[in-house]
Scaffold this motif. Structure first.
Motif, PDB file in Angstrom:
ATOM      1  N   ALA A   1      15.482  45.985 -50.650  1.00 26.36           N
ATOM      2  CA  ALA A   1      15.068  46.252 -51.945  1.00 26.36           C
ATOM      3  C   ALA A   1      16.291  45.653 -52.629  1.00 26.36           C
ATOM      4  CB  ALA A   1      14.947  47.703 -52.415  1.00 26.36           C
ATOM      5  N   ALA A   2      17.410  45.727 -52.264  1.00 27.49           N
ATOM      6  CA  ALA A   2      18.827  45.264 -53.062  1.00 27.49           C
ATOM      7  C   ALA A   2      18.492  43.501 -52.812  1.00 27.49           C
ATOM      8  CB  ALA A   2      19.910  45.838 -52.373  1.00 27.49           C
ATOM      9  N   TYR A   3      18.456  43.296 -51.541  1.00 27.47           N
ATOM     10  CA  TYR A   3      18.413  41.726 -51.516  1.00 27.47           C
ATOM     11  C   TYR A   3      16.941  41.116 -51.886  1.00 27.47           C
ATOM     12  CZ  TYR A   3      22.317  41.973 -48.364  1.00 27.47           C
ATOM     13  OH  TYR A   3      23.591  42.095 -47.582  1.00 27.47           O
ATOM     14  N   SER A   4      15.945  42.028 -52.003  1.00 25.55           N
ATOM     15  CA  SER A   4      14.748  41.499 -53.064  1.00 25.55           C
ATOM     16  C   SER A   4      15.019  40.900 -54.043  1.00 25.55           C
ATOM     17  CB  SER A   4      13.677  42.365 -52.769  1.00 25.55           C
ATOM     18  OG  SER A   4      13.206  42.508 -51.612  1.00 25.55           O
ATOM     19  N   ILE A   5      16.025  41.610 -54.904  1.00 22.61           N
ATOM     20  CA  ILE A   5      16.325  41.410 -56.206  1.00 22.61           C
ATOM     21  C   ILE A   5      17.289  40.507 -56.164  1.00 22.61           C
ATOM     22  CG2 ILE A   5      17.353  42.433 -58.192  1.00 22.61           C
ATOM     23  CD1 ILE A   5      16.343  45.258 -57.345  1.00 22.61           C
ATOM     24  N   VAL A   6      18.338  40.273 -55.277  1.00 25.69           N
ATOM     25  CA  VAL A   6      19.332  39.225 -55.183  1.00 25.69           C
ATOM     26  C   VAL A   6      18.461  37.708 -55.186  1.00 25.69           C
ATOM     27  CG1 VAL A   6      21.083  38.296 -53.956  1.00 25.69           C
ATOM     28  CG2 VAL A   6      21.193  40.540 -54.524  1.00 25.69           C
ATOM     29  N   TYR A   7      17.544  37.897 -54.131  1.00 23.26           N
ATOM     30  CA  TYR A   7      16.708  36.574 -53.909  1.00 23.26           C
ATOM     31  C   TYR A   7      15.251  36.932 -54.516  1.00 23.26           C
ATOM     32  CZ  TYR A   7      20.164  35.552 -50.315  1.00 23.26           C
ATOM     33  OH  TYR A   7      21.382  35.347 -49.432  1.00 23.26           O
ATOM     34  N   ASP A   8      15.409  36.784 -55.692  1.00 23.99           N
ATOM     35  CA  ASP A   8      14.337  36.966 -56.568  1.00 23.99           C
ATOM     36  C   ASP A   8      14.085  35.665 -57.092  1.00 23.99           C
ATOM     37  OD1 ASP A   8      12.067  38.122 -58.157  1.00 23.99           O
ATOM     38  OD2 ASP A   8      13.350  37.984 -59.801  1.00 23.99           O
ATOM     39  N   ASN A   9      12.963  35.157 -56.994  1.00 21.56           N
ATOM     40  CA  ASN A   9      12.472  34.004 -57.794  1.00 21.56           C
ATOM     41  C   ASN A   9      11.371  34.173 -58.811  1.00 21.56           C
ATOM     42  OD1 ASN A   9      11.661  31.421 -58.617  1.00 21.56           O
ATOM     43  ND2 ASN A   9      11.601  30.375 -56.661  1.00 21.56           N
ATOM     44  N   ASP A  10      11.256  34.009 -60.231  1.00 21.31           N
ATOM     45  CA  ASP A  10      10.163  34.220 -61.232  1.00 21.31           C
ATOM     46  C   ASP A  10       9.066  33.347 -60.871  1.00 21.31           C
ATOM     47  OD1 ASP A  10      11.848  36.207 -62.475  1.00 21.31           O
ATOM     48  OD2 ASP A  10      12.666  34.798 -63.780  1.00 21.31           O
ATOM     49  N   ASP A  11       9.363  32.273 -60.020  1.00 21.08           N
ATOM     50  CA  ASP A  11       8.169  31.268 -59.812  1.00 21.08           C
ATOM     51  C   ASP A  11       7.442  31.518 -58.515  1.00 21.08           C
ATOM     52  OD1 ASP A  11       8.582  29.795 -62.162  1.00 21.08           O
ATOM     53  OD2 ASP A  11      10.222  28.662 -61.086  1.00 21.08           O
ATOM     54  N   ALA A  12       7.985  32.604 -57.962  1.00 22.19           N
ATOM     55  CA  ALA A  12       7.322  33.007 -56.590  1.00 22.19           C
ATOM     56  C   ALA A  12       6.136  33.606 -56.746  1.00 22.19           C
ATOM     57  CB  ALA A  12       8.136  34.214 -55.934  1.00 22.19           C
TER      58      ALA A  12
END
Length: 486
Positions: free
Chosen positions: A60-71
């Motif tokens: 979950a933490a890395y999902s936020i760190v590696y978040d891309n609004d364009d995904a």
């Protein structure tokens, strides 16, 4: 598969940028719920499901760190499973160093416990403790006022909210309660907007706080404290997710205490002296097996005024000296910081020596108890609020080294200290005492088993003894309060 073997790179996490935040966090929520019963995180089921809570939290933490609004791609089950496996099999350089120095077992135990212990145990026991803490009132400290002044809400609202969220998201509840009823139940929980606000963090603020702790070091983030322990709800302009619903309990208990006392050492000390000591006395005194109990006793040694251990409780011909310590582990431990580990070893050693000196003072007649106790029947427990889980063997070795700075210590005395004086986390005391079960039989059982002297806990919780009265009353009270809401 080769990619699932032990490895020392976290580059694989970049794949998370491809997927929408919603799909990633909902996957976490789904798997979190699967290992939740109505009363606790089911570690046995987690092992069977082959997914541990800390792995979900890291994902979950890395999902936020590696978040891309364009995904725009939705996370699929195979990518989730593969990423979890890669997270599990990452080999931290701190473990390599520990292996090379011959200290791997202790290092692995420490880091594993720091990752896993906080979510274990019956959540009502934890709520009971912090209900006592945050509603405590005497002539020196009014925790109800302190809590309201700092949080803007009464603690009772937060504990009810946490209870309802944990219960409502548990797989056990989902399996027996019709979906419509469960939805109504959770809707009523989330109607408390203040509780939700206090336990929520916006996605961008989450990233800022993570950066303030670990900069851009994703390796330190791996074992580091996850922000969702303080704020389990991740929010944005038009969304709120709860990737690990069970963390709502941590958020209103130990994490809430850390929020309340942040930067306020005076308050932390007052809570340690007034609240934690009082709490331990109150629960110990309700044990059916206790024949005599006393809070700390003032006595003299020469011209000096001294105090005994915080709580002294007798059971027949045996007596236990309890000393409480409002200790919480430093985040540096999660980085395998050698200086911090050594510092905690020394702190624990000094605490053990403190009880050992109390035992010696008693045997010298400097203070009296309800009757005379022989040395072999005197035990001591250093009760730490949260355990740093440093090697107990190293703690005792440090005890011996410190004591031998001023006098020679016989092998007999070393064995007495190691077998009779323990360092235990408060949760290990609670899981026995709240269920009206004494620790004394467990302490006696290990006396002639040197291989158990370095254990981190001595528990054998039972159900046949019932519950101590105030815990039983609390359980009934909170359930009645929630019933009135639903």
């Amino acid at each position: 598969m080769e990619e699932n073997l032990v490895h020392n790179s976290l580059d694989f996490l970049k794949v998370l940028e491809k997927f929408t935040l919603e799909s990633k966090l909902l996957a976490c929520q789904q798997f979190s719920s699967r290992i939740m019963t109505c009363s606790q995180v089911d570690m046995v089921k987690a092992y069977k499901e082959n997914i541990m809570p800390w792995e979900i939290e890291a994902f979950a933490a890395y999902s936020i760190v590696y978040d891309n609004d364009d995904a725009s791609e939705k996370l699929d089950g195979k990518t989730f499973a593969d990423t979890i496996t890669l997270i599990r099999n990452y080999w931290h350089s701190g473990l390599t160093a520990a292996e090379e120095s011959g200290e791997y077992p202790e290092a692995f135990m420490m880091i594993s416990a720091l990752q896993q212990f906080p979510v274990q145990g019956v959540f009502l026991q934890k709520l009971y403790r912090y209900h006592y803490f945050f509603t405590f009132q005497n002539d020196k400290l009014d925790m109800k006022k302190v809590f309201f002044d700092k949080m803007g809400a009464d603690y009772e609202r937060l504990e009810e909210f946490a209870f309802m969220v944990f219960f409502g998201f548990s797989k056990e509840a989902q399996d027996v309660i019709p979906p419509t009823e469960l939805q109504i139940f959770l809707t009523k929980a989330f109607a408390d907007k203040d509780a939700l606000r206090l336990l929520s963090i916006e996605k961008e603020e989450y990233k800022k706080q993570l950066f303030s702790l670990y900069k851009d070091n994703i390796i330190d983030q791996y074992y580091g404290l996850k922000i969702q322990y303080l704020y389990p709800f991740i929010s944005g302009q038009d969304f709120t997710y709860v990737p690990s619903p069970y963390l709502v309990i941590n958020a209103v208990t130990e994490s809430m205490l850390n929020r309340i006392t942040l930067g306020d050492g005076k308050l932390r000390r007052a809570i340690g002296k007034e609240v934690i000591e009082g709490y331990l006395y109150d629960i110990v005194s309700q044990l059916d097996s206790v024949t005599w109990v006393s809070p700390e006793i003032e006595y003299r040694k020469g011209k000096d005024k001294l105090l005994t251990s915080d709580v002294i409780a007798a059971e027949g011909d045996a007596v236990i000296f309890y000393d409480t310590k409002a200790i919480t582990p430093s985040l540096k431990l999660r980085k395998f910081n050698a200086a911090e580990i050594e510092n905690d070893v020394r702190i624990y050693a000094e605490d053990v020596i403190q009880i050992y000196n109390q035992v010696k003072n008693y045997l010298q007649g400097l203070f009296q108890l309800d009757k005379v106790y022989s040395k072999d029947n005197i035990y001591g427990i250093v009760v730490v609020l949260e355990d740093a889980v440093v090697s107990r063997k190293k703690v005792y070795e440090k005890v011996y080294a410190l004591l031998e700075e001023t006098a020679t210590l016989s092998e007999e005395e070393k064995n007495y200290i190691c077998s009779h004086i323990k360092v235990l986390p408060l949760r290990a005391i609670e899981c026995m005492i709240l269920q009206n079960t004494s620790l004394l039989p467990e302490l006696k059982e290990q006396l002639d088993k040197p291989e158990k002297w370095y254990d981190y806990t001595y528990t054998n919780a039972t159900v046949e003894n019932g519950l101590i009265s105030t815990y039983a009353q609390y359980e009934q009270n909170i359930k009645e309060r929630i019933s009135k809401q639903t």
